[in-house]
Design an enzyme around this catalytic site. Structure first.
Site, short mmCIF file in Angstrom:
data_model
loop_
_atom_site.label_atom_id
_atom_site.label_comp_id
_atom_site.label_asym_id
_atom_site.label_seq_id
_atom_site.Cartn_x
_atom_site.Cartn_y
_atom_site.Cartn_z
N ASP A 160 2.79 2.55 10.34
CA ASP A 160 1.93 2.25 9.18
C ASP A 160 1.07 1.02 9.53
O ASP A 160 0.92 0.11 8.74
CB ASP A 160 2.81 1.98 7.95
CG ASP A 160 2.02 1.99 6.65
OD1 ASP A 160 0.90 2.54 6.63
OD2 ASP A 160 2.53 1.45 5.66
N ASP B 294 -0.25 7.73 5.84
CA ASP B 294 -1.70 7.90 5.74
C ASP B 294 -2.22 9.07 6.58
O ASP B 294 -3.28 8.99 7.21
CB ASP B 294 -2.43 6.60 6.10
CG ASP B 294 -1.97 5.44 5.25
OD1 ASP B 294 -2.02 5.57 4.01
OD2 ASP B 294 -1.51 4.42 5.80
N ASP C 198 4.26 -6.92 12.98
CA ASP C 198 2.89 -7.10 12.47
C ASP C 198 2.35 -8.40 13.04
O ASP C 198 3.10 -9.37 13.20
CB ASP C 198 2.92 -7.19 10.93
CG ASP C 198 1.58 -6.88 10.26
OD1 ASP C 198 0.56 -7.48 10.66
OD2 ASP C 198 1.57 -6.06 9.34
N GLY D 42 -3.87 -8.83 9.37
CA GLY D 42 -4.54 -7.78 8.61
C GLY D 42 -5.27 -6.76 9.45
O GLY D 42 -5.71 -7.05 10.56
N SER E 72 7.03 -1.76 1.98
CA SER E 72 7.86 -0.69 2.56
C SER E 72 9.08 -1.26 3.29
O SER E 72 10.11 -0.58 3.38
CB SER E 72 7.02 0.17 3.52
OG SER E 72 6.27 -0.64 4.40
N PHE F 279 0.79 -1.22 0.00
CA PHE F 279 0.00 0.00 0.00
C PHE F 279 0.83 1.27 0.00
O PHE F 279 0.41 2.27 0.56
CB PHE F 279 -0.93 0.00 1.22
CG PHE F 279 -1.89 -1.14 1.22
CD1 PHE F 279 -2.99 -1.14 0.37
CD2 PHE F 279 -1.68 -2.24 2.04
CE1 PHE F 279 -3.88 -2.20 0.36
CE2 PHE F 279 -2.57 -3.31 2.04
CZ PHE F 279 -3.68 -3.28 1.19
N HIS G 252 -5.57 1.56 11.41
CA HIS G 252 -6.03 2.93 11.22
C HIS G 252 -7.16 3.36 12.13
O HIS G 252 -7.73 4.44 11.94
CB HIS G 252 -6.43 3.15 9.75
CG HIS G 252 -5.24 3.29 8.86
ND1 HIS G 252 -5.06 2.53 7.73
CD2 HIS G 252 -4.16 4.09 8.94
CE1 HIS G 252 -3.92 2.86 7.16
NE2 HIS G 252 -3.36 3.80 7.87
N SER H 29 1.34 -4.78 18.08
CA SER H 29 2.21 -3.63 18.28
C SER H 29 2.36 -3.20 19.75
O SER H 29 3.49 -3.01 20.22
CB SER H 29 1.70 -2.48 17.41
OG SER H 29 2.25 -1.27 17.77
N1 SAH Z 1 3.67 -1.01 5.27
C1 SAH Z 1 2.84 -1.85 4.41
C2 SAH Z 1 1.35 -1.68 4.67
C3 SAH Z 1 0.89 -1.98 6.06
S1 SAH Z 1 -0.84 -2.29 6.14
C4 SAH Z 1 3.15 -1.58 2.95
O1 SAH Z 1 4.06 -0.81 2.62
O2 SAH Z 1 2.49 -2.15 2.08
C5 SAH Z 1 -1.11 -2.33 7.86
C6 SAH Z 1 -0.62 -3.57 8.58
O3 SAH Z 1 -0.72 -3.31 9.98
C7 SAH Z 1 -1.42 -4.86 8.33
O4 SAH Z 1 -0.59 -5.86 7.81
C8 SAH Z 1 -1.95 -5.26 9.72
O5 SAH Z 1 -1.91 -6.66 9.99
C9 SAH Z 1 -1.02 -4.52 10.64
N2 SAH Z 1 -1.59 -4.19 11.94
C10 SAH Z 1 -2.76 -3.54 12.19
N3 SAH Z 1 -2.95 -3.40 13.51
C11 SAH Z 1 -1.88 -3.98 14.12
C12 SAH Z 1 -1.49 -4.16 15.49
N4 SAH Z 1 -2.23 -3.71 16.49
N5 SAH Z 1 -0.34 -4.82 15.74
C13 SAH Z 1 0.44 -5.28 14.73
N6 SAH Z 1 0.12 -5.13 13.42
C14 SAH Z 1 -1.01 -4.48 13.12
MG MG Z 2 -0.22 2.93 4.97
#
Ligand code: SAH
Ligand code: MG
Length: 217
Positions: free
Chosen positions: A142, A171, A72, A76, A53, A20, A145, A125
């Site tokens: 990242d 974002d 992560d 998802g 990324s 993304f 959201h 996280s």
């Molecule tokens: N950086 C990536 C996009 C990340 S999308 C790129 O460049 O494409 C967001 C990611 O955050 C997802 O894979 C999701 O599993 C993870 N995520 C969401 N909430 C989270 C949490 N509380 N702890 C760990 N990972 C989390």
């Molecule tokens: Mg993002």
């Protein structure tokens, strides 16, 4: 000094990876990571997904003689679940019926030749932030959201940014018209600035780069 740019093969691997992050923001992330790498500390990412990324952080880490750490749970975010706009059916583990982006992430890094510069942490996280002991040269947020996730990411990781290091937030949409999964990242960006601990360095589309210039968090 001109901002550091990735080698063509790294950029090609980035563009080929599922994920993304548009190229323009990727170049800004790479430049930030290359600069922060000079501190000799790990470059930390929250939100690995399929490693798009991560390639850039890993290559900057390789150049600087450090590592990228990427966190992560690989299940998802809300908007990536089945039935939502950002769902990719290829990311579902057919055996357990849940998303699992870890296998794709591992293939991404392998193809880019960057496996040895990355430490992948599979977990939530806030839990990882709690057991993370040291400082980071760069923290790239990242992840989820929702306000809950973005706030946890900020509170968990911003204190780990070393003095002179960088906090990068993806974002960030100041105008609600542009929002696609809400403005929680924008709110933590405002909070970082209001803390007095961070000063804005650059803005590239929705990517904000802040420098830790003081205590206060
Ligand atoms: N950086 C990536 C996009 C990340 S999308 C790129 O460049 O494409 C967001 C990611 O955050 C997802 O894979 C999701 O599993 C993870 N995520 C969401 N909430 C989270 C949490 N509380 N702890 C760990 N990972 C989390
Ligand atoms: Mg993002």
């Amino acid at each position: 000094m001109a901002p550091a740019t990735p080698q063509p093969e790294i950029l090609a691997a980035f563009e080929a990876a599922k994920g993304f992050m548009p190229v323009g923001e990727g170049l800004a992330l790479y430049a930030a990571a290359a600069e922060a790498g000079a501190l000799g500390l790990p470059l930390l990412e929250v939100g690995t997904y399929c490693g798009r990324s991560t390639i850039l952080l890993a290559d900057a880490a390789r150049e600087a003689g450090t590592v990228a750490v990427t966190v992560d749970h690989h299940r998802g975010s809300e908007e990536q679940q089945p039935g939502w706009d950002y769902h990719d059916p290829e990311t579902v583990d057919p055996e357990v019926g849940l998303m699992d982006t870890l296998p794709t992430f591992r293939r991404t890094l392998h193809k880019a030749g960057l496996e040895e510069y990355v430490v992948a942490v599979v977990g939530r996280s806030p839990q990882v932030a709690k057991v993370w002991g040291g400082k980071a040269g760069l923290v790239f947020i990242d992840g989820g959201h929702t306000d809950e996730h973005a706030t946890n990411d900020y509170e968990g990781w911003a204190p780990h940014v070393a003095e002179g290091g960088l906090l990068v937030i993806h974002d960030v949409f100041p105008d609600p018209v542009d929002e696609w999964t809400g403005q929680a990242p924008y709110r933590i960006y405002l909070r970082a600035l209001a803390s007095g601990a961070f000063t804005e360095v650059s803005a590239t589309d929705s990517l904000r780069v802040l420098r830790r210039t003081g205590p206060g968090i």
